[in-house]
Design an enzyme around this catalytic site. Structure first.
Site, PDB file in Angstrom:
ATOM      1  N   HIS A   1     -52.010  18.707 -10.375  1.00 51.42           N
ATOM      2  CA  HIS A   1     -51.710  17.333  -9.966  1.00 51.42           C
ATOM      3  C   HIS A   1     -53.005  16.634  -9.522  1.00 51.42           C
ATOM      4  O   HIS A   1     -53.295  15.512  -9.942  1.00 51.42           O
ATOM      5  CB  HIS A   1     -50.722  17.323  -8.788  1.00 51.42           C
ATOM      6  CG  HIS A   1     -49.294  17.555  -9.178  1.00 51.42           C
ATOM      7  ND1 HIS A   1     -48.840  18.752  -9.683  1.00 51.42           N
ATOM      8  CD2 HIS A   1     -48.207  16.734  -9.127  1.00 51.42           C
ATOM      9  CE1 HIS A   1     -47.532  18.655  -9.924  1.00 51.42           C
ATOM     10  NE2 HIS A   1     -47.133  17.444  -9.593  1.00 51.42           N
TER      11      HIS A   1
ATOM     12  N   GLN B   1       0.832  -1.198   0.000  1.00 49.15           N
ATOM     13  CA  GLN B   1       0.000   0.000   0.000  1.00 49.15           C
ATOM     14  C   GLN B   1       0.871   1.254   0.000  1.00 49.15           C
ATOM     15  O   GLN B   1       0.645   2.195  -0.754  1.00 49.15           O
ATOM     16  CB  GLN B   1      -0.912  -0.002   1.242  1.00 49.15           C
ATOM     17  CG  GLN B   1      -1.982   1.060   1.212  1.00 49.15           C
ATOM     18  CD  GLN B   1      -2.941   0.852   0.070  1.00 49.15           C
ATOM     19  OE1 GLN B   1      -3.391  -0.243  -0.185  1.00 49.15           O
ATOM     20  NE2 GLN B   1      -3.241   1.920  -0.651  1.00 49.15           N
TER      21      GLN B   1
ATOM     22  N   HIS C   1       2.502   2.962  -3.191  1.00 48.31           N
ATOM     23  CA  HIS C   1       1.672   3.659  -4.180  1.00 48.31           C
ATOM     24  C   HIS C   1       1.953   5.156  -4.188  1.00 48.31           C
ATOM     25  O   HIS C   1       1.981   5.795  -5.236  1.00 48.31           O
ATOM     26  CB  HIS C   1       0.182   3.474  -3.869  1.00 48.31           C
ATOM     27  CG  HIS C   1      -0.431   2.303  -4.565  1.00 48.31           C
ATOM     28  ND1 HIS C   1      -0.474   2.205  -5.922  1.00 48.31           N
ATOM     29  CD2 HIS C   1      -1.016   1.181  -4.093  1.00 48.31           C
ATOM     30  CE1 HIS C   1      -1.067   1.071  -6.258  1.00 48.31           C
ATOM     31  NE2 HIS C   1      -1.400   0.423  -5.165  1.00 48.31           N
TER      32      HIS C   1
END
Lengths: 434, 434
Positions: free
Chosen positions: B419, B258, B261
């Protein structure tokens, strides 16, 4: 209102302009919103109360931010029984649809011996923003809160500004029915900041949903990443596909139901019959004479309304896919045949007895839908918005022996040596604790 | 590297600081990006070529923007057979997992007689951004492109900057294997603008995915709404849970995989054994001596690495849920028992033979995952990112008679007369064409 005919030489130019007329520059409120958020992050409750006094004309202390159970009970007692019943009816239907939407966990073991899968889990806490005053729609409270509840979110906190201290009984009733845990009488960017960063009184949430004004929308944009947000809604629209067998008045009312929302709303009729198009246009004008929200509806219809005459329904399908409407009504004998050709739409209403308003309140599927052509890539609010997936891989030495070597090759090709070693060292080690 | 012990009085303060150390202000590039996007929108290909000459030292004409089939074939021919095989192996596994992820359409008819459902459809076109130079990972091309393909997206356009004109053979091989339809040798905000708005040469897409630098991230932020985007990735992290039965070197390599990176990456070991914690820390130092990316990995480990000693695994579960790590490894005899208590993690790797690097390349689930604690509310890339849902409601007069009245009550309560009328007029009309 514009009249378009797919047979006309100008159609393509007119249709393109119809698609783009509503692209608006949103107000630039980045700087004030950024100042409000910074103040809330730094000073917490104190900043929230200061802004509430300034913007909502409401003097608050932190201890008074939360609406109490007694206030809610008193407010709900004022709601007419008929409205409470309608609210409960709608809530039950919305819950049932969203329960049917719940996804299943998945896993399988493949022939290399790896077990792969994904597991769904709910968010810990969700914040629900509800606009104050006239824009406070109880139906929206149900539509935003219930999917979170159905997804299994254990904590739902709601913020609703109460300018001048006035509470909306039906909104509180909807919140209570939906199982909202905490309600705060705050709004604007300061409420979004409080939900995102937390204050002494309000614990932070993981995602904020619900509509709001330009300040709220910008605040959501700025806290995105720190918390999740829903999509920022633009002006909404309906496409109604109807043949001449329909009652022109019913089609006109459906177009106006969209138009009465907002001057920027867009209502489009697609029909295969010029005479019917005329009759619907006349019916719209007629209904506008008596409609309570005629000012808004006629501005919307005048500026963005359209009637498109097509030669056939597959032509209609291709126009619908280019519009990617938020709402689509198909008022034909065989609505499924056309619907099968539709690739992009937020929600569809099929048949002559299924107006879009059914979906706004009592249908069951969510009424928070992708607006302004975003149905090309986005979906309506759902239980998925309140769940996330954890994928998983499980394997033993044997499985690693089968899949590992290719991983080593790719890690080396990418120049990531520790990645390669983390696989190859496991394959080499005699230290097998399995 | 920090050592924390849940038994210590300072633990809570130290743990909170660990969670927040990596919150970074992203570079402010709003203004230049906004200028680039405006130029691309206005001048199209011409602007794209201008910026490419300026930023990538590459003179382009519109006709030369697209990488040709011959160039791709020539590049792929340079890739060692072993790498091509590994790429195909990885691609097949990724495809299979994402096929298993495809959701099903759903519909049901309820006791009120309404048919409700949702239908999934693929996006029409997706743009894939691939960074140039060293950050161009072929595995990321597979992980971004294959889910789109599996989802059924008919058009995949990729942009990859080629500073000085240099192509990456393995990236092109990955694009070819993944079925990318068009590849353009452009990058930066100008490429994002071209994909979002379209130019004469590049048709617009509906969603843009893939990692990029600060300009690319800001450009995606600015075009969001016009098109969909994936989430903006922050620095990534791993939590490794391991007991003393593990080989300390293997755990150290996983932490370093990790850390290598990015200087901002974070690697955290959680263990129940102080002596084991010491041995892993020593192994990390030892491996760092020979690691090719030692400079990056040791900066990450020094600034953000942590070893946490817990009293038991349920304590570990509660820390994991507060961290909400992108990657989680559980190297225990019964990893499933702890995993069952984990609510927030992007991807989990279970057992002593399943390092995270397996998931980066050949596991099958996606390696594009929610970073920096966003697993609280977000998920990894998936077929869902390339699909959207259309909900639908279908009903006849009888169904409307049952659900409609509650809708009328709510519409009136919200002051939306059209509506209400769109429902009530249908219930009253004698004109039944059904």
């Amino acid at each position: 209102m514009k009249r378009l005919d797919t047979g006309s030489a100008e159609f393509e130019a007119e249709f393109s302009s119809l698609l783009n007329t509503r692209e608006t520059e949103s107000a630039r409120v980045d700087a004030p919103v950024s100042a409000i958020l910074a103040a809330v992050r730094e000073k917490g409750d104190e900043a929230v109360c200061d802004y509430t006094a300034r913007f909502d004309r409401l003097e608050l202390t932190p201890g008074h931010m939360r609406i109490t159970g007694e206030e809610i009970t008193a407010a709900v007692a004022k709601v007419p029984a008929e409205q409470l019943e309608a609210l409960n009816f709608a809530a039950s239907r919305i819950e049932r649809f969203h329960r049917a939407q719940l996804p299943q966990d998945m896993s399988f073991t493949d022939e290399d011996g790896l077990t792969l899968g994904q597991r769904w889990t709910a968010l810990d806490a969700v914040g629900l923003y509800v606009p104050g005053g006239k824009a406070a729609y109880p139906s929206s409270v149900l539509m935003n809160a219930l999917p979170a509840r159905v997804a299994g979110v254990p904590r739902l906190a709601m913020c609703v500004p109460t300018p001048g201290g006035v509470l909306s009984p039906l909104v509180l009733a909807a919140a209570e029915r939906a199982g909202v845990d905490e309600i705060y009488r705050i709004g604007g960017a300061q409420a979004v900041g409080a939900l995102a960063f937390g204050t002494k009184t309000i614990a932070p949430v993981d995602r904020i949903v619900g509509p709001g004004n330009a300040y709220v929308a910008e605040a959501k944009r700025q806290v995105f990443g720190h918390v999740g947000i829903d999509s920022i809604a633009g002006p909404s629209e309906v496409v109604v596909v109807a043949d001449a067998k329909n009652d022109p008045r019913l089609v006109a009312l459906d177009l106006l139901a969209q138009a009465e929302h907002d001057e920027l709303a867009q209502s489009i009729l697609i029909t295969n019959d010029t005479g019917f198009a005329d009759r619907v246009a006349a019916a719209v004008e007629h209904e506008l004479k008596t409609l309570s929200r005629a000012a808004i509806a006629s501005a919307s219809w005048r500026d963005f309304g359209a009637v498109i005459v097509v030669a056939g329904w597959s032509e209609a399908a291709s126009l619908i896919n280019r519009i990617a409407p938020e709402h689509l009504e198909i008022m034909l004998d065989d609505p499924a045949a056309l619907f099968a050709q539709v690739r992009h739409a937020g929600a569809a209403f099929l048949g002559r007895f299924c107006p879009e308003a059914v979906g706004d309140y009592v249908g069951g599927p969510n009424h928070v839908l992708p607006t302004s052509r975003t149905a090309r890539f986005a979906s309506g609010l759902s239980v998925y918005d309140f769940l996330k997936r954890t994928t998983f891989i499980e394997g033993d030495r044997k499985a690693l022996q089968r899949v590992g070597p290719a991983g080593v090759v790719l890690a080396k090709a990418e120049g990531l040596e520790a990645h390669a070693l983390s696989i190859s060292a496991r394959l080499e080690t005699g230290h097998d604790t399995e």
